[in-house]
Design a protein around this motif. Sequence first.
Motif, PDB file in Angstrom:
ATOM      1  N   SER A  84       0.827  -1.209   0.000  1.00 52.55           N
ATOM      2  CA  SER A  84       0.000   0.000   0.000  1.00 52.55           C
ATOM      3  C   SER A  84       0.860   1.256   0.000  1.00 52.55           C
ATOM      4  N   ARG A 105      -5.635   3.811 -13.765  1.00 45.67           N
ATOM      5  CA  ARG A 105      -6.138   3.416 -12.454  1.00 45.67           C
ATOM      6  C   ARG A 105      -5.993   4.563 -11.466  1.00 45.67           C
ATOM      7  N   ASP A 108      -7.705   1.479  -6.197  1.00 49.07           N
ATOM      8  CA  ASP A 108      -8.189   0.176  -6.652  1.00 49.07           C
ATOM      9  C   ASP A 108      -9.181   0.290  -7.807  1.00 49.07           C
TER      10      ASP A 108
END
Length: 235
Positions: A84, A105, A108
């Motif tokens: 992360s 992106r 997520d």
Amino acid sequence: MAHSRPSPRNFVVNARTKRGAVPFSLTLGALALACVLLGWFAFDRVLGPGDPGLGDPILGDSVDLSKELSALRKERRELQGQLSALRPRGSYVVVDRENNRIYLRRGDSVLVDAAASTGSGAILRETSGQQRSWTFDTPQGRFPILAERGNPVWTKPDWAFLEAGEAIPERLSERKDYGSLGEFALDLGDGYMIHGTLYERLLGRSVTHGCVRVGRDALRAIVDGTRVGTPVFIF
């Protein structure tokens, strides 16, 4: 047709057979149960109650497995935290060379998922002069977007003329190509770009000289969702 009644003798014999079968089955069952109980009693006498040879190794293995499982869960949480931390905070672009796909992106969320074209892997060799060679691969790695250009003009390199069997021009103006890169180009450095194409029917194939070609609508969405400095991951 009349049915004959069985003779008293036959009836008595059949009745005796049925009556005798039940006690015999019970006898066999009782004998088997007695053998099991005697065997268990003898086994228990040998080991003794609470003997560590019975059950404790299984319990010990369960405790060890529980500790190992807890350690693996802790390691997974730590790795997820590290992953992360490495993930870009804002938008980023991902190029999948194997499947010729491009993604925009944010966290997520997948904002764009479209077909693309990447390097063919072909090799071009110069047969005279400097005898140079070029391999048309799309490079792997992380690249920041260095510039975003509208209506980009391609300055053809030497290999473009050699591939076409044409003489290499001396004047820079003769190298200019207008329109073949589409509406936009995202500059990744060293001559590599994400840009549009006149040949959208070839999207999804490995046919380029190293750049990443994208269809018009997908390219517009990617340009709208990125800026200079946005990371591009190519794998």
